[in-house]
Design an enzyme around this catalytic site. Structure first.
Site, PDB file in Angstrom:
ATOM      1  N   SER A   7       0.827  -1.212   0.000  1.00 44.19           N
ATOM      2  CA  SER A   7       0.000   0.000   0.000  1.00 44.19           C
ATOM      3  C   SER A   7       0.854   1.252   0.000  1.00 44.19           C
ATOM      4  O   SER A   7       0.353   2.341  -0.268  1.00 44.19           O
ATOM      5  CB  SER A   7      -0.860   0.055   1.259  1.00 44.19           C
ATOM      6  N   HIS A  58      -2.012  -2.978  -6.674  1.00 46.92           N
ATOM      7  CA  HIS A  58      -2.546  -2.627  -5.354  1.00 46.92           C
ATOM      8  C   HIS A  58      -4.069  -2.673  -5.374  1.00 46.92           C
ATOM      9  O   HIS A  58      -4.722  -1.807  -5.943  1.00 46.92           O
ATOM     10  CB  HIS A  58      -2.039  -1.216  -4.974  1.00 46.92           C
TER      11      HIS A  58
END
Ligand SMILES: NC(=O)c1ccc[n+]([C@@H]2O[C@H](COP(=O)([O-])OP(=O)(O)OC[C@H]3O[C@@H](n4cnc5c(N)ncnc54)[C@H](O)[C@@H]3O)[C@@H](O)[C@H]2O)c1
Length: 290
Positions: free
Chosen positions: A123, A144
């Site tokens: 992240s 992601h």
């Protein structure tokens, strides 16, 4: 490499996000193999996927037959050697650079196909640094996903310094084939979405600290004035994410500037330890100085 549901997808780390990724690929016709170091995670991951599919049936969005097909496409185990014949490896282990680099080195040594894509779900960490643990950084990129993965449409495709354009194009296609909307980000702390989100959260804490508005009013303002589904404080409490947010904003402050640094009262709240069922403090249900 052609993107199709014939590709062999391996997911390493079957926690919250890895489980969702396995489910999302299986729902879109891919055979997936999930790997975790912890045996108990294998069982809980399969239970969580089954529960989620049962919820879809209860809502009239699926049926028993479809559920069985999706479950039959997912295999889970603890043996990292099963990445050997992968076309795509998606890593979703703890958000820790040391662990990710060690794992990418091991994956790089194991995966036979020179075309294979090695993708990280980080992240906030540097994709370029993770890729440096491998001998094939041009095939490494960020993919992601957002939680809960089967529901959230967005995928950030992160371009490391040495990631090839072809890899970026393939990861975008891979996201699209499972019904996600890919956006491309350079390799910069927080990428696009977490940078936006953390800027909002840090500013919200300053609004409260300066006495401009109360926590509840900031959240109502974000919901009713900006159209956000949750206010910034509600969101962090809901995700039980204060310690994580503090780590990430500290990293972003170090890399991008002090505008991302959380004020002291938030740092103290995060350090307070376990309160009720929440580790690391909660904005609501506390006697805050504001
Ligand atoms: N939680 C979120 O909302 C979210 C959203 C997007 C991305 N991410 C990122 O995804 C990654 C995973 O997050 P999570 O919330 O699913 O974490 P988690 O703690 O729920 O799961 C991590 C899993 O990885 C396993 N693991 C650790 N080391 C391993 C190894 N060497 N080999 C195999 N398995 C290993 C753990 O046993 C655990 O099951 C992190 O990088 C995180 O930043 C999280």
């Amino acid at each position: 490499m052609q993107i199709s549901n014939e590709l062999k997808i391996r997911i390493v780390g079957i926690g919250k996000v890895g489980t969702g990724i396995a489910e999302a690929f299986a729902q879109n016709g891919f055979e997936v193999y999930g790997i975790d170091i912890k045996k108990e995670k294998i069982e809980s991951a399969m239970n969580n996927i089954t529960l989620d599919l049962d919820n879809l049936i209860a809502k009239g969005k699926s049926n028993e037959e479809e559920k069985d097909v999706v479950l039959s496409r997912i295999r889970l185990g603890t043996d990292l050697d099963s990445v050997l014949d992968s076309d795509v490896v998606i890593e979703a282990v703890f958000e820790d650079m040391g662990s990710k680099k060690k794992l990418f080195k091991a994956i790089d040594d194991l995966v036979v196909s020179e075309e294979a894509l090695l993708l990280t779900n980080t992240s906030s960490l540097s994709v370029t640094e993770i890729a440096s643990a491998t001998g094939r950084p041009e095939h490494v990129a960020g993919m992601h996903f957002f939680n809960p993965v089967p529901v959230m449409k967005l995928v950030e495709v992160v371009r490391g310094v040495l990631t090839s354009e072809q890899t970026i194009a393939l990861v975008k296609q891979l996201a699209a084939i499972i019904g996600k909307a890919p956006i491309v980000s350079a390799d910069s702390p927080g990428f696009i979405v977490n940078r936006l989100l953390n800027a909002l959260v840090v500013e919200a804490t300053r609004i409260v600290e300066e006495g401009v508005g109360a926590i509840e009013d900031v959240d109502i303002g974000a919901r009713l004035g900006c159209g956000h589904p949750m206010g910034p404080f509600e969101l962090i409490d809901y995700l039980k994410a204060l310690p994580l947010v503090l780590d990430v904003t500290d990293y972003m402050a170090d890399e991008l500037g002090e505008r991302f640094r959380m004020p002291v009262w938030v740092r103290n709240l995060a350090r307070e330890g376990k309160k009720g069922s929440v580790a690391g403090g909660k904005f609501y249900d506390q006697n805050l100085p504001f």
